[in-house]
Scaffold this motif. Structure first.
Motif, PDB file in Angstrom:
ATOM      1  N   TYR A 114       0.841  -1.222   0.000  1.00 29.20           N
ATOM      2  CA  TYR A 114       0.000   0.000   0.000  1.00 29.20           C
ATOM      3  C   TYR A 114       0.867   1.260   0.000  1.00 29.20           C
ATOM      4  CZ  TYR A 114       0.822   0.752   5.010  1.00 29.20           C
ATOM      5  OH  TYR A 114       1.409   0.999   6.220  1.00 29.20           O
ATOM      6  N   HIS A 125      -1.388  -7.828  -6.628  1.00 23.79           N
ATOM      7  CA  HIS A 125      -2.797  -7.461  -6.827  1.00 23.79           C
ATOM      8  C   HIS A 125      -3.653  -7.798  -5.606  1.00 23.79           C
ATOM      9  CE1 HIS A 125      -2.869  -7.003 -11.430  1.00 23.79           C
ATOM     10  NE2 HIS A 125      -1.613  -7.064 -11.055  1.00 23.79           N
ATOM     11  N   ARG A 126      -3.140  -8.733  -4.773  1.00 21.38           N
ATOM     12  CA  ARG A 126      -3.904  -9.110  -3.578  1.00 21.38           C
ATOM     13  C   ARG A 126      -3.828  -8.027  -2.508  1.00 21.38           C
ATOM     14  NH1 ARG A 126      -4.561 -14.869  -3.811  1.00 21.38           N
ATOM     15  NH2 ARG A 126      -5.772 -14.650  -1.900  1.00 21.38           N
ATOM     16  N   THR A 184      -4.592  -2.304  -5.566  1.00 20.31           N
ATOM     17  CA  THR A 184      -5.161  -2.518  -6.903  1.00 20.31           C
ATOM     18  C   THR A 184      -4.365  -1.791  -7.982  1.00 20.31           C
ATOM     19  OG1 THR A 184      -6.612  -0.610  -6.878  1.00 20.31           O
ATOM     20  CG2 THR A 184      -7.483  -2.637  -5.918  1.00 20.31           C
ATOM     21  N   PRO A 185      -4.341  -2.398  -9.184  1.00 23.64           N
ATOM     22  CA  PRO A 185      -3.705  -1.710 -10.318  1.00 23.64           C
ATOM     23  C   PRO A 185      -4.408  -0.381 -10.595  1.00 23.64           C
ATOM     24  CG  PRO A 185      -4.253  -3.981 -10.900  1.00 23.64           C
ATOM     25  CD  PRO A 185      -4.829  -3.739  -9.550  1.00 23.64           C
ATOM     26  N   LEU A 186      -5.701  -0.338 -10.278  1.00 27.55           N
ATOM     27  CA  LEU A 186      -6.466   0.894 -10.519  1.00 27.55           C
ATOM     28  C   LEU A 186      -5.869   2.055  -9.717  1.00 27.55           C
ATOM     29  CD1 LEU A 186      -8.962   2.161 -11.862  1.00 27.55           C
ATOM     30  CD2 LEU A 186     -10.248   1.564  -9.795  1.00 27.55           C
ATOM     31  N   THR A 187      -5.536   1.789  -8.459  1.00 30.53           N
ATOM     32  CA  THR A 187      -4.962   2.843  -7.610  1.00 30.53           C
ATOM     33  C   THR A 187      -3.619   3.300  -8.179  1.00 30.53           C
ATOM     34  OG1 THR A 187      -5.978   1.876  -5.673  1.00 30.53           O
ATOM     35  CG2 THR A 187      -4.138   3.353  -5.274  1.00 30.53           C
ATOM     36  N   THR A 224       1.503  -6.434 -15.587  1.00 30.55           N
ATOM     37  CA  THR A 224       1.808  -7.558 -14.695  1.00 30.55           C
ATOM     38  C   THR A 224       2.367  -8.748 -15.473  1.00 30.55           C
ATOM     39  OG1 THR A 224       0.190  -6.907 -13.040  1.00 30.55           O
ATOM     40  CG2 THR A 224       0.777  -9.231 -13.092  1.00 30.55           C
TER      41      THR A 224
END
Ligand SMILES: Cc1cc2nc3c(=O)[nH]c(=O)nc-3n(C[C@H](O)[C@H](O)[C@H](O)COP(=O)(O)O)c2cc1C
Length: 405
Positions: A20, A45-46, A49-52, A63
């Motif tokens: 994070y 990814h766990r 998020t890739p979005l963040t 990835t």
């Protein structure tokens, strides 16, 4: 201007609890003016998020080595590796540290780590016992012996509840170390162009018609590559932005960015928009299909009309944004009325110099080992060069326009 302004940073993020904090790191790099591309391991990814990370970096996050669809570029790991000024892996898990040490290549992160030409900064973060384990310590030693930089993990409270070494160094400390590594890695350049940042574009561009066809031209990239090599030899910090060509990166070139379309080239050039000198040698497509078909266009026995629309005029755009300290050099390839057309282009696009090739003249043009050019200056000067090997033409252009000799 910060030390990271305009720098290209590849940030590798692994599947650890500190993932994070990568978000904060991206934010700090971006705030310092760097361009950031994030690569995540599948396990990362766990945790985040890739979005963040994609939103913060304003770039697509990668990835897998294999493109998600047939259309993707399977050489992206090479392109990203060459794009980077530095690769930072933060947080680096015990698993990924081991992979980096033994050369495993099973994700975009590990593939780029192998194909990059820039320094690698590894920032481990894991539980205390994992960090102290002989295997992990041995892997970190392997990386250090190889010349990579491995930060010491910080001491403190860990997610496991234990207290000890293993915490990810603070993002601000990682940023400071990134600056130090980049400063030390920058080779000391000497020569009359030392201290100047120079961008050269080269080769053709490709405008897609469908997934297998494109519009392009015969440019081989030789002239642009020769100019990049000459400028680097004279001490400039050279960025070479190239369309698809089959040429190796010339010695001394600080970074190479490979692009396909005119729009890609425009974006790559704008990223170097503050450089002292920009030399546009690339034979950029003037037109692109109004829309590219996502499926291969089938033969049906009838004619096919392609609607073409103009591409962005990169030179004119650069000319309109030109800053006081900048010099802008363009190339013109003409088949007729060369001098008149080139003079018009020089004035219209706010260039300092334009180099004119006349196609059809003996010894000039695409692919040939030689070239014959005329250099026109905004000061009204005209210098005609004889037919010369392209390396000598490149040297003459660089000396005449940038050194006044
Ligand atoms: C909740 C949780 C937290 C984890 N945190 C860490 C960590 O901080 N550091 C680490 O090296 N591994 C950690 N792991 C183990 C890694 O996720 C695991 O080794 C994984 O294979 C790492 O893959 P990657 O390096 O490809 O991302 C954690 C696992 C779990 C389930």
């Amino acid at each position: 201007m910060t030390a990271l302004e305009g720098k290209h940073i590849v940030l590798g993020v692994c599947g650890g609890i500190a993932a994070y904090k990568a978000a904060e790191l991206v934010r700090l790099y971006k705030k310092a003016g760097a361009h950031v591309r994030v690569l995540m391991t599948p396990h990362a990814h766990r945790f985040v998020t890739p979005l963040t990370l994609g939103t913060l970096s304003e770039e697509e996050v990668h990835t897998e080595i294999f493109p998600p669809n047939e259309k993707g570029s399977w050489t992206r790991h090479v392109e990203i590796g060459l794009w980077a000024d530095i690769m930072v892996v933060a947080p680096a898990t015990a698993q990924t540290v081991a992979k980096l040490a033994d050369g495993t290549c099973d994700s975009m992160l590990t593939a780029v780590a192998l194909s990059r030409r820039c320094p690698l900064l590894v920032c481990p973060a894991m539980d205390h016992d994992m960090y102290m384990h002989a295997a992990t310590q041995g892997n970190m030693d392997t990386l250090r012996h190889r010349g990579d930089i491995v930060m010491e993990a910080a001491h403190g409270e860990l997610a496991s509840g234990l207290v000890g070494e293993g915490r990810l160094p603070e993002p601000a400390d990682i940023v400071n170390t990134t600056i130090r590594v980049l400063t030390e890695a920058a080779p000391r350049r000497s020569g009359p162009l030392a201290g100047q940042a120079l961008t050269v574009t080269a080769g053709p561009t490709r405008e897609p018609i469908d997934p297998v066809r494109f519009i392009s031209n015969h440019s081989s990239g030789t002239m642009g590559f020769a100019i990049a090599e000459t400028a680097a030899r004279l001490g400039a910090e050279v960025t070479l932005i190239s369309g698809p060509v089959a040429l190796p990166t010339p010695a001394g070139v600080a970074r190479r960015v490979d692009v396909e379309t005119t729009a890609d080239m425009h974006e790559a050039v704008l990223a170097r928009g503050a450089d002292d000198v920009i030399i546009m040698v690339a034979a950029v497509a003037d037109y692109t299909p109004a829309s590219a078909s996502t499926r291969k266009i089938k033969k049906d026995g009838h004619g096919l009309a392609l609607e073409l629309v103009p591409t962005v005029d990169i030179l004119a755009d650069l000319g309109s944004r030109k800053q006081r300290h900048q010099r802008l050099i363009g190339f013109a390839l003409e088949t007729h009325d060369g001098l008149e057309n080139a003079r018009g282009k020089l004035a219209r696009k706010n260039l300092d110099w334009i180099v004119l090739n006349i196609l059809g003249e003996e010894g000039a043009g695409f692919g040939a080992g030689t070239n014959k050019v005329t250099i026109l200056g905004a000061d009204g000067s005209t210098v005609k060069l004889p037919v010369l090997p392209k390396a000598e033409v490149a040297a003459a252009i660089v000396h005449h326009t940038l050194l006044g000799v």
